[in-house]
Design a protein around this motif. Structure first.
Motif, PDB file in Angstrom:
ATOM      1  N   ALA A 116      20.013 -49.017 -68.261  1.00 31.32           N
ATOM      2  CA  ALA A 116      20.339 -47.708 -67.685  1.00 31.32           C
ATOM      3  C   ALA A 116      19.682 -46.612 -68.525  1.00 31.32           C
ATOM      4  N   LYS A 117      19.430 -45.492 -67.897  1.00 27.57           N
ATOM      5  CA  LYS A 117      18.937 -44.319 -68.623  1.00 27.57           C
ATOM      6  C   LYS A 117      20.132 -43.634 -69.277  1.00 27.57           C
ATOM      7  N   ARG A 118      19.879 -42.904 -70.334  1.00 30.60           N
ATOM      8  CA  ARG A 118      20.943 -42.194 -71.046  1.00 30.60           C
ATOM      9  C   ARG A 118      21.710 -41.269 -70.095  1.00 30.60           C
ATOM     10  N   THR A 119      20.988 -40.575 -69.236  1.00 32.55           N
ATOM     11  CA  THR A 119      21.645 -39.657 -68.304  1.00 32.55           C
ATOM     12  C   THR A 119      22.568 -40.409 -67.344  1.00 32.55           C
ATOM     13  N   GLN A 120      22.164 -41.618 -66.957  1.00 37.71           N
ATOM     14  CA  GLN A 120      23.006 -42.424 -66.073  1.00 37.71           C
ATOM     15  C   GLN A 120      24.280 -42.866 -66.780  1.00 37.71           C
ATOM     16  N   VAL A 121      24.156 -43.215 -68.055  1.00 38.77           N
ATOM     17  CA  VAL A 121      25.332 -43.617 -68.833  1.00 38.77           C
ATOM     18  C   VAL A 121      26.334 -42.464 -68.890  1.00 38.77           C
ATOM     19  N   ILE A 122      25.837 -41.277 -69.105  1.00 36.65           N
ATOM     20  CA  ILE A 122      26.695 -40.087 -69.166  1.00 36.65           C
ATOM     21  C   ILE A 122      27.345 -39.828 -67.806  1.00 36.65           C
ATOM     22  N   GLN A 123      26.586 -39.989 -66.732  1.00 34.87           N
ATOM     23  CA  GLN A 123      27.146 -39.811 -65.386  1.00 34.87           C
ATOM     24  C   GLN A 123      28.288 -40.802 -65.125  1.00 34.87           C
ATOM     25  N   ILE A 124      28.107 -42.036 -65.551  1.00 30.85           N
ATOM     26  CA  ILE A 124      29.142 -43.058 -65.363  1.00 30.85           C
ATOM     27  C   ILE A 124      30.384 -42.707 -66.165  1.00 30.85           C
ATOM     28  N   ALA A 125      30.202 -42.269 -67.406  1.00 30.94           N
ATOM     29  CA  ALA A 125      31.340 -41.882 -68.235  1.00 30.94           C
ATOM     30  C   ALA A 125      32.100 -40.729 -67.591  1.00 30.94           C
ATOM     31  N   ASN A 126      31.387 -39.750 -67.099  1.00 31.09           N
ATOM     32  CA  ASN A 126      32.026 -38.602 -66.443  1.00 31.09           C
ATOM     33  C   ASN A 126      32.761 -39.029 -65.176  1.00 31.09           C
ATOM     34  N   TYR A 127      32.168 -39.938 -64.413  1.00 31.83           N
ATOM     35  CA  TYR A 127      32.795 -40.418 -63.188  1.00 31.83           C
ATOM     36  C   TYR A 127      34.151 -41.058 -63.481  1.00 31.83           C
ATOM     37  N   PHE A 128      34.194 -41.881 -64.534  1.00 32.55           N
ATOM     38  CA  PHE A 128      35.438 -42.568 -64.877  1.00 32.55           C
ATOM     39  C   PHE A 128      36.328 -41.749 -65.819  1.00 32.55           C
ATOM     40  N   LYS A 129      35.867 -40.535 -66.140  1.00 28.45           N
ATOM     41  CA  LYS A 129      36.626 -39.628 -67.006  1.00 28.45           C
ATOM     42  C   LYS A 129      36.967 -40.277 -68.357  1.00 28.45           C
ATOM     43  N   ILE A 130      35.935 -40.886 -68.949  1.00 26.77           N
ATOM     44  CA  ILE A 130      36.086 -41.441 -70.292  1.00 26.77           C
ATOM     45  C   ILE A 130      35.086 -40.758 -71.214  1.00 26.77           C
ATOM     46  N   ASP A 131      35.313 -40.886 -72.499  1.00 23.76           N
ATOM     47  CA  ASP A 131      34.453 -40.256 -73.493  1.00 23.76           C
ATOM     48  C   ASP A 131      33.036 -40.819 -73.385  1.00 23.76           C
ATOM     49  N   GLU A 132      32.052 -39.938 -73.251  1.00 26.97           N
ATOM     50  CA  GLU A 132      30.649 -40.352 -73.164  1.00 26.97           C
ATOM     51  C   GLU A 132      30.258 -41.215 -74.354  1.00 26.97           C
ATOM     52  N   LYS A 133      30.808 -40.872 -75.503  1.00 25.28           N
ATOM     53  CA  LYS A 133      30.464 -41.566 -76.743  1.00 25.28           C
ATOM     54  C   LYS A 133      30.735 -43.067 -76.640  1.00 25.28           C
ATOM     55  N   GLU A 134      31.829 -43.435 -75.988  1.00 22.40           N
ATOM     56  CA  GLU A 134      32.189 -44.847 -75.859  1.00 22.40           C
ATOM     57  C   GLU A 134      31.083 -45.641 -75.167  1.00 22.40           C
ATOM     58  N   LEU A 135      30.584 -45.111 -74.058  1.00 22.15           N
ATOM     59  CA  LEU A 135      29.528 -45.812 -73.325  1.00 22.15           C
ATOM     60  C   LEU A 135      28.171 -45.691 -74.015  1.00 22.15           C
ATOM     61  N   LEU A 136      27.907 -44.557 -74.621  1.00 24.02           N
ATOM     62  CA  LEU A 136      26.625 -44.386 -75.305  1.00 24.02           C
ATOM     63  C   LEU A 136      26.509 -45.317 -76.512  1.00 24.02           C
ATOM     64  N   ILE A 137      27.617 -45.571 -77.197  1.00 22.31           N
ATOM     65  CA  ILE A 137      27.596 -46.521 -78.313  1.00 22.31           C
ATOM     66  C   ILE A 137      27.217 -47.911 -77.806  1.00 22.31           C
ATOM     67  N   LEU A 138      27.806 -48.322 -76.700  1.00 26.39           N
ATOM     68  CA  LEU A 138      27.473 -49.633 -76.118  1.00 26.39           C
ATOM     69  C   LEU A 138      26.011 -49.664 -75.670  1.00 26.39           C
ATOM     70  N   TRP A 139      25.531 -48.560 -75.119  1.00 29.48           N
ATOM     71  CA  TRP A 139      24.149 -48.454 -74.657  1.00 29.48           C
ATOM     72  C   TRP A 139      23.168 -48.627 -75.819  1.00 29.48           C
ATOM     73  N   VAL A 140      23.457 -47.943 -76.935  1.00 30.88           N
ATOM     74  CA  VAL A 140      22.591 -48.062 -78.119  1.00 30.88           C
ATOM     75  C   VAL A 140      22.707 -49.464 -78.715  1.00 30.88           C
ATOM     76  N   ALA A 141      23.924 -50.012 -78.767  1.00 31.23           N
ATOM     77  CA  ALA A 141      24.119 -51.360 -79.301  1.00 31.23           C
ATOM     78  C   ALA A 141      23.309 -52.375 -78.493  1.00 31.23           C
ATOM     79  N   ASP A 142      23.275 -52.216 -77.173  1.00 32.35           N
ATOM     80  CA  ASP A 142      22.463 -53.100 -76.340  1.00 32.35           C
ATOM     81  C   ASP A 142      20.980 -52.993 -76.706  1.00 32.35           C
TER      82      ASP A 142
END
Length: 124
Positions: free
Chosen positions: A67-93
């Protein structure tokens, strides 16, 4: 005959490695699937949000596509969770993908990278 056996051995090795990595889902993809299942959201709904087709979204969730970084942020916003949580997983991947197949050196490479990060060096 020996050359053919060696080629077969290499081919089998490559298939096994490919299968092992296919079985290891990406961290972000697992989290997205978990969020979708918990909230009863279909892949096509998130694909629409991200303005991509459903097969592309499916590849992101399975870990076949990043996924693109912007897509990760969109998903976090959709589910109303902290962007940081998903971005950490994105970078870890991304990190795990970078060291994939480097069994001999990956532990030491991670240690060196960790030390570089801890030192606060601005040249990262």
């Amino acid at each position: 005959m020996l050359k053919e056996l060696a080629q077969i051995k290499v081919a089998i090795g490559k298939l096994l490695v490919k299968q092992i990595y296919k079985e290891i889902k990406m961290l972000l993809g697992q989290k997205i699937k978990e969020l979708r299942d918990t909230h009863g959201v279909l892949q096509r709904q998130l694909a629409s949000l991200l303005e991509i087709d459903t097969p592309m979204f499916s590849k992101i969730e399975r870990g076949d596509r990043r996924a693109k970084r912007t897509q990760v942020i969109q998903i976090a916003n959709y589910f109303k969770i902290d962007e940081k949580e998903l971005l950490i997983l994105w970078v870890a991947d991304k990190v795990l993908d970078a060291i994939k197949g480097e069994d001999e050196f990956k532990q030491e490479a991670i240690k060196v990278a960790h030390e570089k990060i801890q030192s606060g060096s601005s040249s990262i």
